[in-house]
Design an enzyme around this catalytic site. Structure first.
Site, PDB file in Angstrom:
ATOM      1  N   GLU A   1     -55.690 -25.268 -17.087  1.00  0.00           N
ATOM      2  CA  GLU A   1     -54.233 -25.649 -17.198  1.00  0.00           C
ATOM      3  C   GLU A   1     -53.780 -26.430 -18.060  1.00  0.00           C
ATOM      4  O   GLU A   1     -54.403 -27.010 -18.651  1.00  0.00           O
ATOM      5  CB  GLU A   1     -53.881 -26.644 -15.836  1.00  0.00           C
ATOM      6  CG  GLU A   1     -53.920 -25.973 -14.570  1.00  0.00           C
ATOM      7  CD  GLU A   1     -53.700 -26.765 -13.189  1.00  0.00           C
ATOM      8  OE1 GLU A   1     -53.693 -26.438 -12.026  1.00  0.00           O
ATOM      9  OE2 GLU A   1     -53.516 -28.059 -13.436  1.00  0.00           O
TER      10      GLU A   1
ATOM     11  N   LYS B   1     -52.085 -29.083 -20.371  1.00  0.00           N
ATOM     12  CA  LYS B   1     -51.957 -30.573 -20.037  1.00  0.00           C
ATOM     13  C   LYS B   1     -50.460 -31.084 -20.317  1.00  0.00           C
ATOM     14  O   LYS B   1     -50.073 -31.151 -21.491  1.00  0.00           O
ATOM     15  CB  LYS B   1     -52.810 -31.455 -20.799  1.00  0.00           C
ATOM     16  CG  LYS B   1     -52.917 -32.959 -20.318  1.00  0.00           C
ATOM     17  CD  LYS B   1     -53.986 -33.647 -20.989  1.00  0.00           C
ATOM     18  CE  LYS B   1     -54.158 -35.142 -20.841  1.00  0.00           C
ATOM     19  NZ  LYS B   1     -52.930 -35.708 -20.354  1.00  0.00           N
TER      20      LYS B   1
ATOM     21  N   ARG C   1     -46.871 -38.342 -13.827  1.00  0.00           N
ATOM     22  CA  ARG C   1     -47.872 -37.775 -12.943  1.00  0.00           C
ATOM     23  C   ARG C   1     -46.987 -38.292 -11.363  1.00  0.00           C
ATOM     24  O   ARG C   1     -46.632 -39.191 -11.284  1.00  0.00           O
ATOM     25  CB  ARG C   1     -49.182 -38.341 -12.960  1.00  0.00           C
ATOM     26  CG  ARG C   1     -49.930 -37.493 -11.739  1.00  0.00           C
ATOM     27  CD  ARG C   1     -51.641 -37.883 -11.910  1.00  0.00           C
ATOM     28  NE  ARG C   1     -52.336 -37.265 -11.015  1.00  0.00           N
ATOM     29  CZ  ARG C   1     -53.670 -37.431 -11.247  1.00  0.00           C
ATOM     30  NH1 ARG C   1     -54.241 -37.705 -12.277  1.00  0.00           N
ATOM     31  NH2 ARG C   1     -54.283 -36.875 -10.298  1.00  0.00           N
TER      32      ARG C   1
ATOM     33  N   GLU D   1     -46.917 -32.691 -12.348  1.00  0.00           N
ATOM     34  CA  GLU D   1     -46.521 -33.495 -13.568  1.00  0.00           C
ATOM     35  C   GLU D   1     -45.004 -33.454 -13.665  1.00  0.00           C
ATOM     36  O   GLU D   1     -44.510 -32.326 -13.749  1.00  0.00           O
ATOM     37  CB  GLU D   1     -47.103 -33.283 -14.671  1.00  0.00           C
ATOM     38  CG  GLU D   1     -46.895 -34.075 -15.998  1.00  0.00           C
ATOM     39  CD  GLU D   1     -47.884 -35.284 -15.890  1.00  0.00           C
ATOM     40  OE1 GLU D   1     -48.504 -35.501 -15.216  1.00  0.00           O
ATOM     41  OE2 GLU D   1     -48.035 -35.999 -17.190  1.00  0.00           O
TER      42      GLU D   1
ATOM     43  N   PHE E   1     -49.885 -29.025  -9.430  1.00  0.00           N
ATOM     44  CA  PHE E   1     -51.335 -28.615  -9.715  1.00  0.00           C
ATOM     45  C   PHE E   1     -52.108 -29.234  -8.749  1.00  0.00           C
ATOM     46  O   PHE E   1     -53.305 -28.711  -8.492  1.00  0.00           O
ATOM     47  CB  PHE E   1     -51.699 -29.093 -10.906  1.00  0.00           C
ATOM     48  CG  PHE E   1     -51.512 -30.630 -11.226  1.00  0.00           C
ATOM     49  CD1 PHE E   1     -52.219 -31.617 -10.652  1.00  0.00           C
ATOM     50  CD2 PHE E   1     -50.644 -30.820 -12.175  1.00  0.00           C
ATOM     51  CE1 PHE E   1     -51.994 -32.922 -10.945  1.00  0.00           C
ATOM     52  CE2 PHE E   1     -50.486 -32.239 -12.473  1.00  0.00           C
ATOM     53  CZ  PHE E   1     -51.210 -33.362 -11.860  1.00  0.00           C
TER      54      PHE E   1
ATOM     55  N   LYS F   1     -60.105 -33.473 -19.376  1.00  0.00           N
ATOM     56  CA  LYS F   1     -58.864 -33.142 -20.395  1.00  0.00           C
ATOM     57  C   LYS F   1     -59.322 -32.956 -21.781  1.00  0.00           C
ATOM     58  O   LYS F   1     -60.279 -33.700 -22.364  1.00  0.00           O
ATOM     59  CB  LYS F   1     -57.861 -34.392 -20.247  1.00  0.00           C
ATOM     60  CG  LYS F   1     -58.677 -35.639 -20.564  1.00  0.00           C
ATOM     61  CD  LYS F   1     -57.411 -36.924 -20.376  1.00  0.00           C
ATOM     62  CE  LYS F   1     -58.124 -38.108 -20.464  1.00  0.00           C
ATOM     63  NZ  LYS F   1     -57.192 -39.033 -20.235  1.00  0.00           N
TER      64      LYS F   1
HETATM   65  P1  ATP Z   1     -53.579 -39.316 -21.030  1.00  0.00           P
HETATM   66  O1  ATP Z   1     -53.740 -40.799 -21.686  1.00  0.00           O
HETATM   67  O2  ATP Z   1     -54.679 -38.416 -21.695  1.00  0.00           O
HETATM   68  O3  ATP Z   1     -52.516 -38.888 -20.463  1.00  0.00           O
HETATM   69  P2  ATP Z   1     -54.470 -40.887 -18.478  1.00  0.00           P
HETATM   70  O4  ATP Z   1     -55.404 -41.840 -18.956  1.00  0.00           O
HETATM   71  O5  ATP Z   1     -52.858 -40.951 -18.496  1.00  0.00           O
HETATM   72  O6  ATP Z   1     -54.675 -39.516 -19.537  1.00  0.00           O
HETATM   73  P3  ATP Z   1     -56.089 -39.060 -17.084  1.00  0.00           P
HETATM   74  O7  ATP Z   1     -56.251 -38.869 -15.546  1.00  0.00           O
HETATM   75  O8  ATP Z   1     -57.282 -39.508 -17.991  1.00  0.00           O
HETATM   76  O9  ATP Z   1     -54.771 -40.027 -17.379  1.00  0.00           O
HETATM   77  O10 ATP Z   1     -55.481 -37.713 -17.633  1.00  0.00           O
HETATM   78  C1  ATP Z   1     -54.900 -36.860 -16.670  1.00  0.00           C
HETATM   79  C2  ATP Z   1     -53.361 -36.883 -16.953  1.00  0.00           C
HETATM   80  O11 ATP Z   1     -52.834 -35.835 -17.216  1.00  0.00           O
HETATM   81  C3  ATP Z   1     -53.052 -36.926 -15.251  1.00  0.00           C
HETATM   82  O12 ATP Z   1     -52.687 -38.298 -14.963  1.00  0.00           O
HETATM   83  C4  ATP Z   1     -51.637 -36.439 -15.454  1.00  0.00           C
HETATM   84  O13 ATP Z   1     -50.647 -37.278 -15.623  1.00  0.00           O
HETATM   85  C5  ATP Z   1     -51.487 -35.487 -16.675  1.00  0.00           C
HETATM   86  N1  ATP Z   1     -51.543 -34.115 -16.248  1.00  0.00           N
HETATM   87  C6  ATP Z   1     -50.893 -33.216 -17.192  1.00  0.00           C
HETATM   88  N2  ATP Z   1     -50.969 -31.734 -16.806  1.00  0.00           N
HETATM   89  C7  ATP Z   1     -51.968 -31.961 -15.765  1.00  0.00           C
HETATM   90  C8  ATP Z   1     -52.623 -31.147 -14.983  1.00  0.00           C
HETATM   91  N3  ATP Z   1     -52.253 -29.814 -15.214  1.00  0.00           N
HETATM   92  N4  ATP Z   1     -53.483 -31.400 -13.934  1.00  0.00           N
HETATM   93  C9  ATP Z   1     -53.799 -32.709 -13.935  1.00  0.00           C
HETATM   94  N5  ATP Z   1     -53.140 -33.807 -14.527  1.00  0.00           N
HETATM   95  C10 ATP Z   1     -52.160 -33.320 -15.617  1.00  0.00           C
END
Ligand code: ATP
Length: 588
Positions: A254, A256, A261, A306, A347, A456
């Site tokens: 998917e 990102k 979120r 998101e 998602f 990711k």
């Molecule tokens: P980052 O700093 O990389 O944004 P993070 O620490 O905020 O990551 P992680 O859980 O590590 O959070 O990375 C996933 C985040 O990416 C999710 O919390 C969500 O907000 C975002 N995101 C974006 N697109 C998607 C997707 N298709 N599916 C799930 N999460 C997604």
């Protein structure tokens, strides 16, 4: 229960740094509590008065508290301020004030836990003219009846910093010890119950009344947010694909998206939106709420997605910093919504029609999601995706080489990603997205966990999310700002924050002003122009290189760190780990 008994628990917790002893103290207290006391105790041992997802706040700042202490004791505000500066804790200043008080109330009433709790919760209901004075009166009233130790903890509770070193893990272990057999399975059962309820009061009561079965009955409830599943970072696309799923399992790719979120709860026309830190941001996104009402056909569901902002003229994506203005905005929300309109990219589906789907596979959950979206919609989308079948399909075979132009990550020619997958990744980046999420289609949903069911991938060298541990006032033009910041990452073995460097550049004056305001509220110690702060403020940091260094607790130092942005959406538990710093150091 007398408040003095709770204060005794606080003091014993404060007197030991051993996690095991803290757990034992809580276990004893929980076991001894009756059914009315237990929920109060569970909340107050961590100084909590409200569920984390409610927007209620006590609304009592340090300066209001200072005035309340002065009012209750007759000690001057200047004197209180002095003790505060010396000890770094207004609770200590309150205790000293009570000891030295020049005035007493005629009738002392003994404080009870219920009385303190109810009086403080009332504070959030005061609004409008005169509400500040009323708040001061209530806090002063409690302090007038308090002895010095009670005053210390009333003030710390009011300010939201109890300082007795109790985290989620300690409460979890104490519930497992007090009401179950304390085994690893018991701890897991308590943890799972907490992840779906986010409420240790309910968990403690269910464990006490129904044991393991009682815990298993706790489930998702609408409008009570669930902890979100987190992603692991993959350094390359191929590595991520290999790690996310076994060959016999399917993978979903998917985009990102770089936004906020959102966990969306819907019952009929009632919709609420929570962030990943479970803050309720419904009021800030009326446009997203309207789109959900219109295009989600299910009566009762919990969806995840998101929220992404875009420019209404060019329709180009706006970076997260711009969108985050909408989270902070309390007024003129409609105007802001037209300046930065949003699309919700969905998602996941965690709950549908009275049934939690956490134990279903992602494939099932996504089927449920597709089933609740109306066909015609613009502001609500399924996240852009592509499915890779299990290994006997050609897509999961190793690439035959020659296809990679090496522009993404450091995948070599023998990576597990095929041409179409790479093209999908490039398309995500070309259209301004952050990278890809790789999801195991056969995996369940694990709330609150960074399990490898979701990975990711973003281009290297990635910035780090680090927490501010100490700060120093800048010199010269910016001397009113805390502009020199020490940064820490998390040591996963001990759970401690260890420092990895010092930051002095990269921010605008406005960003520095905001940072200073946030940090000032978190000061624990002051020494000259230096302050120690509670590790709460998370920053995204870019840097040129990671070096070994004996100067910092981590053993590493970032070279040329630059401030990129404040991560208002992250807390100290989300900062990058020392393992990741080490891996990036080794990979560079
Ligand atoms: P980052 O700093 O990389 O944004 P993070 O620490 O905020 O990551 P992680 O859980 O590590 O959070 O990375 C996933 C985040 O990416 C999710 O919390 C969500 O907000 C975002 N995101 C974006 N697109 C998607 C997707 N298709 N599916 C799930 N999460 C997604």
């Amino acid at each position: 229960m007398k408040y003095a008994e709770l204060v005794d628990i606080y003091r014993r917790l404060d007197a030991t740094s051993s996690g095991l002893e803290k757990t034992a103290i809580l276990t004893e207290a929980f076991s001894a509590a009756d059914e009315h006391q237990l929920p109060l105790l569970v909340k107050l041992v961590r100084g909590r008065l409200y569920a984390p997802w409610t927007s209620e706040e006590l609304g009592v700042s340090s300066s209001l508290t200072q005035r309340a202490i002065a009012k209750a004791t007759g000690v001057s505000e200047a004197e209180i301020e002095e003790t505060w500066r010396e000890t770094g804790d207004l609770g200590d200043a309150a205790a000293a004030g009570i000891t030295n008080r020049t005035q007493r109330t005629l009738v002392d009433t003994e404080l009870t836990v219920r009385g303190v709790h109810d009086a403080l919760r009332e504070l959030a209901t005061y609004e409008g003219a005169g509400s500040e004075e009323r708040r001061i009166d209530v806090v002063a009233g409690l302090l007038s009846d308090a002895d010095p130790e009670e005053a210390r903890y009333v003030v710390r509770t009011v300010l939201g910093h109890l300082r007795v070193g109790i985290g989620d893990g300690t409460v979890r272990d104490a519930i497992a010890d007090a009401f179950l057999d304390g085994s690893e399975e018991a701890v897991t059962a308590v943890e799972r119950a907490y992840q779906v309820t986010n409420d240790y009061r309910e968990v403690a009561q269910a464990a006490r009344d129904g044991g393991r079965d009682g815990l298993a009955e706790l489930d998702i409830e609408l409008f009570r947010p669930v902890e979100v599943m987190l992603a692991r970072k993959a350094e390359t696309l191929s590595g991520g694909l290999e790690d996310v799923a076994a060959p016999e399992e399917g993978v979903l790719l998917e985009y990102k998206f770089d936004g906020v979120r959102a966990q969306i709860h819907k019952r009929g026309a009632d919709v609420r939106v929570f962030t990943r830190r479970l803050e309720d941001v419904t009021e800030q996104f009326p446009d997203a709420v309207a789109a959900i009402r219109e295009h989600v056909t299910a009566q009762r569901c919990v969806l995840e997605g998101e929220i992404v902002g875009y420019d209404p003229d060019t329709r180009a994506l706006v970076p997260f910093q711009a969108l985050s203005k909408r989270i902070k905005r309390k007024y003129d929300i409609a105007e802001m919504a037209s300046e930065i309109p949003v699309v919700v990219h969905l998602f996941d589906c965690l709950y549908l029609a009275g049934r939690a789907l956490l134990d279903e596979s992602a494939r099932e959950r996504l089927g449920a999601l597709d089933g609740v979206l109306s066909p015609e919609r613009e502001e609500l989308e399924r996240a852009t995706h592509r499915t890779l079948p299990p290994a006997d399909g050609a897509n999961r075979e190793k690439s035959d080489g020659g296809s990679s132009d090496g522009s993404i990550g450091s995948d070599g020619e023998d990576g597990a990603a095929d041409d179409a997958t790479r093209a999908f990744y490039e398309a995500a980046l070309d259209t301004g997205h952050e990278g890809l999420m790789l999801k195991n289609l056969d995996a369940t949903y694990q709330p609150g966990r960074r399990v490898g069911y979701m990975m990711k991938v973003k281009p290297v060298m990635e910035p780090l999310d680090l927490v501010v541990t100490r700060a120093q006032w800048s010199e010269g033009r910016r001397s009113d700002f805390l502009g020199r910041l020490f940064l820490g990452c998390r040591n996963p073995e001990t759970g401690e924050i260890v420092e990895v460097g010092r930051l002095a550049t990269g921010y605008t004056d406005e960003e520095l002003r905001e940072l200073t305001a946030r940090l000032e509220g978190l000061v624990t110690e002051r020494e000259g122009r230096r302050v120690d702060v509670e590790p709460e403020v998370v920053l995204e940091i870019e840097y040129e290189e990671i070096q070994r260094s004996p100067e910092y607790g981590s053993g590493f130092a970032l070279r040329f760190p630059r401030f990129e942005r404040i991560r208002v959406d992250l807390g100290p538990e989300d900062v990058d780990s020392l393992d990741r710093v080490r891996r990036l150091y080794e990979d560079q």
